[in-house]
Write an enzyme that holds these catalytic residues in place. Structure first.
Site, PDB file in Angstrom:
ATOM      1  N   SER A   1       0.831  -1.216   0.000  1.00 31.03           N
ATOM      2  CA  SER A   1       0.000   0.000   0.000  1.00 31.03           C
ATOM      3  C   SER A   1       0.858   1.256   0.000  1.00 31.03           C
ATOM      4  O   SER A   1       2.011   1.235   0.416  1.00 31.03           O
ATOM      5  CB  SER A   1      -0.898   0.025   1.229  1.00 31.03           C
ATOM      6  OG  SER A   1      -1.586  -1.191   1.366  1.00 31.03           O
TER       7      SER A   1
HETATM    8  N1  SAH Z   1      -0.298  -4.922   4.098  1.00 34.93           N
HETATM    9  C1  SAH Z   1       0.466  -5.288   2.920  1.00 34.93           C
HETATM   10  C2  SAH Z   1      -0.262  -4.990   1.643  1.00 34.93           C
HETATM   11  C3  SAH Z   1      -1.125  -6.098   1.326  1.00 34.93           C
HETATM   12  S1  SAH Z   1      -1.897  -6.202  -0.247  1.00 34.93           S
HETATM   13  C4  SAH Z   1       1.829  -4.647   2.915  1.00 34.93           C
HETATM   14  O1  SAH Z   1       2.105  -3.796   3.771  1.00 34.93           O
HETATM   15  O2  SAH Z   1       2.637  -5.018   2.051  1.00 34.93           O
HETATM   16  C5  SAH Z   1      -3.180  -7.309   0.254  1.00 34.93           C
HETATM   17  C6  SAH Z   1      -2.742  -8.693   0.641  1.00 34.93           C
HETATM   18  O3  SAH Z   1      -3.904  -9.377   1.091  1.00 34.93           O
HETATM   19  C7  SAH Z   1      -2.168  -9.514  -0.495  1.00 34.93           C
HETATM   20  O4  SAH Z   1      -0.911  -9.990  -0.145  1.00 34.93           O
HETATM   21  C8  SAH Z   1      -3.178 -10.664  -0.641  1.00 34.93           C
HETATM   22  O5  SAH Z   1      -2.585 -11.895  -1.002  1.00 34.93           O
HETATM   23  C9  SAH Z   1      -3.747 -10.733   0.758  1.00 34.93           C
HETATM   24  N2  SAH Z   1      -5.040 -11.398   0.882  1.00 34.93           N
HETATM   25  C10 SAH Z   1      -6.105 -11.388   0.038  1.00 34.93           C
HETATM   26  N3  SAH Z   1      -7.098 -12.162   0.541  1.00 34.93           N
HETATM   27  C11 SAH Z   1      -6.663 -12.652   1.740  1.00 34.93           C
HETATM   28  C12 SAH Z   1      -7.224 -13.502   2.734  1.00 34.93           C
HETATM   29  N4  SAH Z   1      -8.454 -14.028   2.638  1.00 34.93           N
HETATM   30  N5  SAH Z   1      -6.473 -13.783   3.818  1.00 34.93           N
HETATM   31  C13 SAH Z   1      -5.225 -13.291   3.963  1.00 34.93           C
HETATM   32  N6  SAH Z   1      -4.640 -12.487   3.052  1.00 34.93           N
HETATM   33  C14 SAH Z   1      -5.344 -12.171   1.957  1.00 34.93           C
END
Ligand code: SAH
Length: 222
Positions: free
Chosen positions: A65
């Protein structure tokens, strides 16, 4: 200019132009955003872009993000430093690292094994010892460690997963992007009032990758 000094200059500019100027006021959040090296959570070829205020691609088609949104969401959790926090969507581990400087314990769940393993190794080698990473479907939370004082979801959900509401302790805050489309959401804060009922507030419009799982969107290519 030396690459490290250059990044430090860019980081200070990010803090003043994107965080302070746009209203981030929580001192612990600002301190954490200054402390955590975002470049260490990016693929090496992206490191020079670490302090641009934009989301960037990481492995498995996911994104880290933009710094302003990370700061905004963590500020919205209203942390005092003593909390147990659950993050859904570990991705690179960057937001978990920032959270770990603003709370006592961080539990973070990621559905893609490659990302969960990468984030676990990175957080460990950078010394963020109060963060635990789980590879699982985060729409179901992390029941064994519940209840949480705060929960943050960093992927967009069709609706607030009921399981996450259940794992939120009395007085707790849940911040989550919610929307009818997989790529455009409203950031919502849900408070669990001391008596147990929930109050929901709309914070702003946001754009996150989809939350995929049992209480999220249907399975994608992963
Ligand atoms: N907070 C992260 C950004 C994450 S992007 C950072 O600082 O880098 C969103 C993430 O959510 C992705 O890695 C995706 O794989 C994950 N995601 C999507 N659905 C999910 C679920 N049901 N459980 C856990 N993670 C999930």
């Amino acid at each position: 200019m030396h690459a490290e000094t250059d990044l430090e200059v860019r980081k200070e500019r990010m803090l003043s132009e994107h965080l302070l100027a746009r209203g981030i006021r929580d001192a612990a959040v600002l301190r954490a955003m200054r402390e955590v090296p975002r470049e260490s959570f990016l693929p090496p070829e992206m490191a020079r872009l670490a302090y641009e205020d934009s989301p960037l691609p990481i492995d498995a088609g996911q994104t880290i993000s933009q710094p302003y949104i990370v700061a905004y969401m963590i500020e919205a959790l209203e942390l005092s430093g003593k909390e147990r926090v659950l993050e859904i969507g570990t991705g690179s581990g960057y937001a978990a690292a920032v959270l770990s400087r603003c709370a006592a314990e961080v539990y973070t769940v990621e559905r893609i094994p490659l990302l969960a393993d990468g984030a676990r190794n990175r957080l460990q080698s950078l010394g963020y010892s109060n963060v635990k990473v789980l590879h699982a479907d985060g729409t179901l939370g992390w029941r064994e460690q519940a209840p949480y004082d705060a929960i943050v979801v960093t992927a967009g959900a069709p609706e607030v997963p009921a399981e996450l509401l259940e794992q939120l302790g009395p007085g707790g805050r849940l911040v989550i992007p919610v929307g009818p489309s997989q790529h455009l959401q409203n950031l919502v804060r849900v408070r669990r009032l001391p008596r147990g009922d929930f109050r929901r507030e709309h914070l702003c419009a946001v754009r996150f990758v989809p939350l995929i799982g049992e209480q999220g969107w249907d399975d994608g290519p992963y």
